[in-house]
Design an enzyme around this catalytic site. Structure first.
Site, PDB file in Angstrom:
ATOM      1  N   HIS A   1      32.954  -9.875  -3.607  1.00 32.52           N
ATOM      2  CA  HIS A   1      33.519  -9.260  -4.804  1.00 32.52           C
ATOM      3  C   HIS A   1      32.654  -9.484  -6.041  1.00 32.52           C
ATOM      4  O   HIS A   1      32.526  -8.581  -6.893  1.00 32.52           O
ATOM      5  CB  HIS A   1      34.922  -9.833  -5.038  1.00 32.52           C
ATOM      6  CG  HIS A   1      35.789  -9.002  -5.913  1.00 32.52           C
ATOM      7  ND1 HIS A   1      36.190  -7.717  -5.572  1.00 32.52           N
ATOM      8  CD2 HIS A   1      36.350  -9.251  -7.139  1.00 32.52           C
ATOM      9  CE1 HIS A   1      36.953  -7.222  -6.525  1.00 32.52           C
ATOM     10  NE2 HIS A   1      37.062  -8.128  -7.494  1.00 32.52           N
TER      11      HIS A   1
ATOM     12  N   SER B   1      36.504  -4.247 -10.673  1.00 23.56           N
ATOM     13  CA  SER B   1      37.766  -4.818 -10.208  1.00 23.56           C
ATOM     14  C   SER B   1      38.948  -4.323 -11.051  1.00 23.56           C
ATOM     15  O   SER B   1      39.260  -3.139 -11.038  1.00 23.56           O
ATOM     16  CB  SER B   1      37.654  -6.337 -10.210  1.00 23.56           C
ATOM     17  OG  SER B   1      38.724  -6.941  -9.520  1.00 23.56           O
TER      18      SER B   1
ATOM     19  N   ASP C   1      33.864  -7.554   0.960  1.00 20.79           N
ATOM     20  CA  ASP C   1      34.629  -7.902  -0.240  1.00 20.79           C
ATOM     21  C   ASP C   1      36.057  -8.245   0.183  1.00 20.79           C
ATOM     22  O   ASP C   1      36.753  -7.424   0.767  1.00 20.79           O
ATOM     23  CB  ASP C   1      34.621  -6.708  -1.195  1.00 20.79           C
ATOM     24  CG  ASP C   1      35.269  -7.010  -2.532  1.00 20.79           C
ATOM     25  OD1 ASP C   1      36.051  -7.977  -2.622  1.00 20.79           O
ATOM     26  OD2 ASP C   1      34.999  -6.250  -3.488  1.00 20.79           O
TER      27      ASP C   1
END
Length: 423
Positions: free
Chosen positions: A397, A179, A354
């Site tokens: 995610h 991320s 995601d």
């Protein structure tokens, strides 16, 4: 009036604590990792661990955690040949704990150590392990929190990676980001292409270029409150955001850790932020995850993300016209451009399920700007190959770091890719 509000808050907190104490006799036990910090978690599973500190050029003291070898690695074998160094970098509001949050056979930090890597776990400024500065006090000086992910990219990454290389004696390493750990590295490589000499291969999990098309709770908050939040931060300055606290841990323990139904509810709430796919997800670990996450950051970072959501693109932090002119020499912040990234093999791992690293955002930034010659493709049973990357189905995610099958779908894939280069 302020005194009355203060008294009311004190009474409410006292009642809350009393309720938690009453519930404590009924709560089910939580996993040991709930109470331990990252080095203690690593030790508890029988792995060696080292703690290293490094100071950035702008004065922040960051803590790194190292797993120099695997649990079953004989000491005598360590001198046979240098172990490849892999650096694991967490995302927004997270910490080094991300990589050791599950059981050893499911956690990236342990899996890579057992596979023969020298494992380094980074911690960005402002989180649980990096709340120190050479002159500023995070609890007293608001200037301590006056930074965004621009500074993380510019100062934190080279400081931490430099420390890992210095201690290990290696000239370069394998970088795995999650991320914001990917966004900051893309930004660093785009403004400082020479930094690629320290990175052998770059593995980007749930990669972020921008978040214009983010879905879920973050999208809702951004649409309805983002502009007001940005205005507030610009006017009053930055401060700590969602730092780890004992009170939050108590609340998690006596809610999420109380009954199976509440545990399931906490898991469902978590999914509203990251994606609804819940396969390959250990629901019983949710109290442990929430005991360590969020781990803290700066409110400037959240405002910066709100700007990316509102306007799209990959802008530097917008501080308002006057400050922008002072810092950037123009009224609007400059945009990062990833087309200049070269000379480094990049592997992207992403999913259409995601909600924070969406396909639309990837198409407008990473898939468009990254040179196809640096994005590596290796066909695998687990993946759908699309636009020079690994597309994983049914992954939200957080699956990229906490999914129970991430070892097979991601970490072993990385080990295989590195092994080919070592032979």
């Amino acid at each position: 009036m302020r005194e009355k509000i203060g008294d009311l808050i004190t009474v409410m907190l006292s009642l809350l604590l009393l309720l938690l104490l009453l519930l404590s006799s009924y709560t089910k036990s939580v996993d040991l990792e709930f109470y331990l910090d990252t080095p203690e978690v690593i030790k508890s599973w029988g792995y060696p661990v080292e703690v290293h500190n490094v100071t950035t050029k702008d004065g922040f003291i960051l803590q790194l955690h190292r797993i120099p070898y695997g649990r079953d690695s004989p000491i005598s074998s360590l001198d046979d040949r240098p172990r490849p160094v892999i650096f694991l970098q967490h995302g927004f509001l997270c910490s080094s704990f991300d990589w050791v949050a599950n059981l050893p056979h499911q956690s990236a930090g342990f899996v890579f150590a057992d596979a023969g890597f020298d494992v380094w776990l980074g911690n960005f400024r402002g989180n649980t392990y990096s709340r120190k500065h050479v002159t500023l006090n995070p609890d007293k000086d608001r200037e301590f929190w006056n930074w965004s992910w621009d500074q993380i990219s510019k100062y934190d990454l080279p400081a931490m990676i430099g420390k890992a290389l210095e201690v290990s004696g290696a000239e370069s390493l394998y970088y795995t980001g999650f991320s914001m750990g990917t966004l900051t590295m893309f930004a660093k490589l785009s403004v400082d292409p020479s930094f690629s000499r320290y990175i052998k291969k770059y593995f980007a999990l749930a990669p972020v270029g921008t978040i214009k098309y983010a879905r879920g709770v973050f999208s809702f908050l951004g649409r309805h409150f983002g502009a007001n939040y940005q205005e507030y931060v610009t006017k009053y300055g930055s401060d700590e955001l969602f730092g780890s606290s004992w009170l939050f841990k108590k609340i998690v323990k006596y809610t999420c850790g109380l009954f199976d139904t509440l545990e399931e509810l906490c898991s469902d709430i978590t999914m509203l932020f990251v994606g609804t796919s819940s396969e390959n997800w250990n629901q019983t670990r949710v109290p442990v995850y929430l005991a360590h996450t969020p781990a803290g950051s700066s409110s400037n970072v959240m405002a910066h993300l709100d700007q990316m959501f509102s306007y799209g693109g990959i802008p530097a932090y917008d501080m308002g016209e006057e400050k922008n002119v002072q810092k950037y020499g123009q009224k609007l912040p400059p945009q990062y451009n990833f087309t200049s990234i070269s000379d480094i093999p990049i592997h992207l791992f992403w999913s259409e399920d995601d909600w924070l690293s969406t396909k639309q955002d990837l198409q407008e930034t990473l898939f468009t700007q990254l040179n196809p010659q640096v994005v590596q493709v290796t066909i695998s049973f687990f993946f759908t190959i699309s636009l020079g990357s690994y597309q994983i189905s049914n992954y939200n995610h957080l699956h990229f770091i906490w999914g129970t099958d991430a070892v097979d779908k991601i970490y072993k894939r990385i080990i295989d890719i590195v092994s080919v280069g070592l032979t």
